[in-house]
Design an enzyme around this catalytic site. Structure first.
Site, PDB file in Angstrom:
ATOM      1  CB  ILE A   1       0.589  -2.344  -5.937  1.00 58.95           C
ATOM      2  CG1 ILE A   1       0.231  -2.656  -7.397  1.00 58.95           C
ATOM      3  CG2 ILE A   1      -0.643  -2.495  -5.051  1.00 58.95           C
ATOM      4  CD1 ILE A   1      -0.761  -1.691  -8.025  1.00 58.95           C
ATOM      5  CG  HIS A   2       1.560   3.557  -3.552  1.00 58.06           C
ATOM      6  ND1 HIS A   2       0.582   4.369  -3.032  1.00 58.06           N
ATOM      7  CD2 HIS A   2       1.662   3.886  -4.853  1.00 58.06           C
ATOM      8  CE1 HIS A   2       0.124   5.171  -3.984  1.00 58.06           C
ATOM      9  NE2 HIS A   2       0.764   4.886  -5.108  1.00 58.06           N
ATOM     10  CB  ALA A   3      -0.848   2.814   1.217  1.00 58.56           C
TER      11      ALA A   3
END
Length: 91
Positions: free
Chosen positions: A13-15
């Site tokens: 879960i990145h930006a």
């Protein structure tokens, strides 16, 4: 209402998915949290969602209280289990 999901995205879960989670949570009038390894994170805060440090294979529990809790849990769950397609620039 709560349900657990396993992160499928190889990038975790990145930006970009974090922003989608926050947008889904903010559209819901009640409280929404993510839980990972016993720690709770406010799903309406981008900083909190990113700070969860969720990686592929991690289990995340989505908790929601209030009207439409089932819908927001399902919407965030769909984001957690989705796999983004990344392409190289210029291709």
């Amino acid at each position: 209402m709560q349900n657990s999901f396993v992160i499928q995205n190889p990038f975790g879960i990145h930006a970009r998915p974090a922003r989608k989670i926050v947008e889904a949570a903010k559209a819901f009038p009640g409280t929404v949290t993510l839980e990972k390894e016993g720690k709770s994170f406010n799903a309406k805060s981008l900083v909190h969602v990113i700070s969860a440090g969720a990686k592929q294979g991690d289990s995340i529990t989505v908790n929601a209280e209030g009207e439409q809790a089932e819908e927001v849990v399902a919407a965030i769950g769909a984001i957690l289990v989705s796999v983004e397609q990344h392409t190289e620039k210029g291709q």
